[in-house]
Design a protein around this motif. Structure first.
Motif, mmCIF file in Angstrom:
data_model
loop_
_atom_site.group_PDB
_atom_site.id
_atom_site.type_symbol
_atom_site.label_atom_id
_atom_site.label_comp_id
_atom_site.label_asym_id
_atom_site.label_seq_id
_atom_site.Cartn_x
_atom_site.Cartn_y
_atom_site.Cartn_z
ATOM 1 N N ASP A 1 9.861 -6.718 -3.948
ATOM 2 C CA ASP A 1 8.678 -7.254 -3.260
ATOM 3 C C ASP A 1 8.413 -8.654 -3.813
ATOM 4 O OD1 ASP A 1 5.964 -7.583 -2.059
ATOM 5 O OD2 ASP A 1 6.054 -5.423 -1.786
ATOM 6 N N PHE B 1 0.829 -1.212 0.000
ATOM 7 C CA PHE B 1 0.000 0.000 0.000
ATOM 8 C C PHE B 1 0.865 1.264 0.000
ATOM 9 C CE2 PHE B 1 -1.988 2.932 3.280
ATOM 10 C CZ PHE B 1 -2.755 3.649 2.380
ATOM 11 N N TYR C 1 3.762 -7.874 17.513
ATOM 12 C CA TYR C 1 4.127 -6.987 16.403
ATOM 13 C C TYR C 1 4.814 -5.729 16.941
ATOM 14 C CZ TYR C 1 2.910 -3.346 12.849
ATOM 15 O OH TYR C 1 2.917 -2.305 11.955
ATOM 16 N N LYS D 1 8.716 -4.556 16.422
ATOM 17 C CA LYS D 1 9.027 -3.251 15.808
ATOM 18 C C LYS D 1 9.863 -2.408 16.771
ATOM 19 C CE LYS D 1 6.521 -2.485 11.842
ATOM 20 N NZ LYS D 1 7.132 -2.580 10.507
ATOM 21 N N TRP E 1 -2.318 5.428 8.255
ATOM 22 C CA TRP E 1 -2.354 6.021 6.913
ATOM 23 C C TRP E 1 -3.408 5.258 6.123
ATOM 24 C CZ3 TRP E 1 3.466 6.611 5.046
ATOM 25 C CH2 TRP E 1 4.193 7.290 6.037
ATOM 26 N N ASN F 1 12.001 -12.425 -2.068
ATOM 27 C CA ASN F 1 11.600 -12.512 -0.662
ATOM 28 C C ASN F 1 12.858 -12.258 0.163
ATOM 29 O OD1 ASN F 1 10.920 -13.328 1.935
ATOM 30 N ND2 ASN F 1 9.514 -14.903 1.185
#
Ligand SMILES: NC(=O)c1ccc[n+]([C@@H]2O[C@H](COP(=O)([O-])OP(=O)(O)OC[C@H]3O[C@@H](n4cnc5c(N)ncnc54)[C@H](O)[C@@H]3O)[C@@H](O)[C@H]2O)c1
Ligand SMILES: O=c1ccn([C@@H]2O[C@H](COP(=O)(O)OP(=O)(O)O[C@H]3OC[C@@H](O)[C@H](O)[C@H]3O)[C@@H](O)[C@H]2O)c(=O)[nH]1
Length: 387
Positions: free
Chosen positions: A47, A26, A183, A187, A213, A74
């Motif tokens: 990607d 995205f 997650y 991060k 976003w 990958n």
């Protein structure tokens, strides 16, 4: 276009090569579009998928042809990664599993993707003296301090107890069984590692913390361009409900609060970081819109109104339904209560401010969703179910 562009200090901007990992997602798709249409920079787009940037790769008549090259790989296991980072002046790492439905159902993949898989990227940038812009998340803040105060405490209204500041706010996660936080924790650790590489080995880095976003091309519509049983992020979940004329599901009553920023505003901020390294290096930036705060229930209600306007259909009666988080996401789900970004640092360093109101960004996004998906959804609904 290219030659007269200057940075925030009036210096001419030289064309650079950017290795963008996760370019097919995205945010990556919008960043590639911006770089191709408004700058002279070259992008090595990495990607496993490229559907969202196909329009930039084809046809060969695009004016930017040759400035964007897609490499299907990958980063978990591909020996080309270091070479591509070496070829570039700057690496931007967007690759991650970053959908809440995955955090507690695929916690190992989530931790590996957000920490282990990002390690070689940091290492190659540090060893080869390459600049890194790494995408973290607002979720590293976790819960607000205010959420631990008594419900009727007047301090809950005091911004000191909820505004999230890059250099001051603590990171408050739930217990280990609440795997939602795997997650955020992964991060956070990669942020700390990047920071340490900067401090000990001189890595030039910028860390971005996006605050919800949203816009066109976010995630997928289940059963149309993604798995029927898949659960994307809230914009795509609610879009899917609206397209199918079914009630929007409010998890645990939709009481959590979020601030939403239009993807096109946020991409302006990223471009400023790319083109003003002296102002962006060594910083962590919140990127969000503190003026666009709503509860998830209010978001749903607004989307119902906006979708009625753009589709011409009357708004749904009984437009929302409450579901428990256990039913919707499974065991181990928890939530961030409120996310208001402090904007002092990004304002001071880059002079950036978001522009688009929530209503306006939903209007352009839902116009896109309707144009892109309404016919396909109609066809799927009309198909008789095989017995
Ligand atoms: N969209 C938001 O509001 C938001 C909020 C907070 C943080 N972020 C962070 O921003 C980054 C990008 O988010 P997005 O919304 O564009 O997500 P996205 O899922 O649309 O994009 C991520 C892309 O990375 C790719 N990818 C994942 N693992 C890969 C691998 N091993 N090798 C190669 N490619 C891989 C995916 O195929 C995907 O195209 C993520 O790091 C995410 O955590 C986004
Ligand atoms: O159908 C739905 C989907 C989601 N929700 C709720 O809507 C809220 C927002 O959900 P999203 O799926 O957009 O994800 P979150 O805002 O929780 O986290 C997001 O922001 C931080 C980023 O790192 C991640 O990209 C994403 O995890 C949550 O409270 C969720 O429970 C619903 O009520 N109904």
């Amino acid at each position: 276009m290219a030659s007269s562009r200057v940075d925030l200090d009036g210096n001419p901007i030289k064309p650079i090569t950017i290795c963008m990992i996760g370019a097919g997602g995205f945010i990556g798709s919008h960043l590639c579009e911006k770089l191709m249409t408004e700058t002279p920079h070259t992008v090595l787009a990495l990607d496993v998928y490229n559907d969202k940037i196909k329009h930039l790769l084809e046809p060969e008549t695009n004016p930017w042809h040759g400035r964007i090259n897609f490499h299907r790989l990958n980063i978990k296991h591909d020996s080309r990664l270091e070479g591509l980072i070496k070829m570039a002046d700057l690496t931007i790492n967007l690759a991650a599993i970053c959908t809440p439905a995955d955090y507690n159902t695929r916690p190992l993949d989530t931790i590996y993707s957000n920490f282990i898989d990002a390690l070689p990227v940091v290492k190659y940038c540090s060893e080869n003296n390459k600049r890194l812009i790494h995408f973290s998340t607002c979720e590293v803040y976790g819960k607000t301090i205010g959420s631990f105060l008594p419900k009727d405490s007047p301090l809950r209204k005091d911004p000191a107890y909820y505004v999230l500041k890059e250099d001051e706010s603590p990171c408050i996660f739930g217990s280990i069984e609440k795997q939602r936080w795997s997650y955020a924790c992964a991060k956070q650790l990669i942020e700390r590692l990047i920071y340490a590489e900067g401090a000990e080995n001189g890595l030039e880095f910028t860390i971005v913390r996006p605050f919800n976003w949203i816009g066109p091309r976010m995630d997928f519509i289940p059963g149309i361009d993604g798995p029927s049983e898949g659960v994307p992020r809230v914009l795509a979940c609610f879009s899917n409900n609206l397209l199918r004329k079914e009630p929007l599901k409010l998890v645990d009553g939709g009481q959590s609060q979020r601030t939403f920023v239009y993807i096109k505003d946020a991409i302006e901020a990223v471009l400023l970081m790319i083109e003003n390294p002296a102002r962006a290096n060594g910083h962590i930036f919140n990127v969000g819109n503190p003026n666009n705060e709503v509860t998830v229930r209010q978001l749903g209600e607004m989307m119902v109104k906006v979708y009625s306007k753009v589709s011409g259909d009357p708004p749904l009666e009984n437009a929302t339904v409450d579901v428990s988080s256990k039913e919707f996401y499974g065991e181990g789900y928890d939530d961030s209560d409120k996310r208001i970004p402090d904007m002092t640092i990004i304002n001071r360093q880059l002079g950036w401010n978001p522009k688009t109101s929530l209503w306006d960004l939903l209007e352009s996004t839902l116009t896109y969703q309707h144009r892109t998906y309404a016919e396909a959804v109609k066809k799927v609904i009309a198909k008789p179910v095989a017995s």
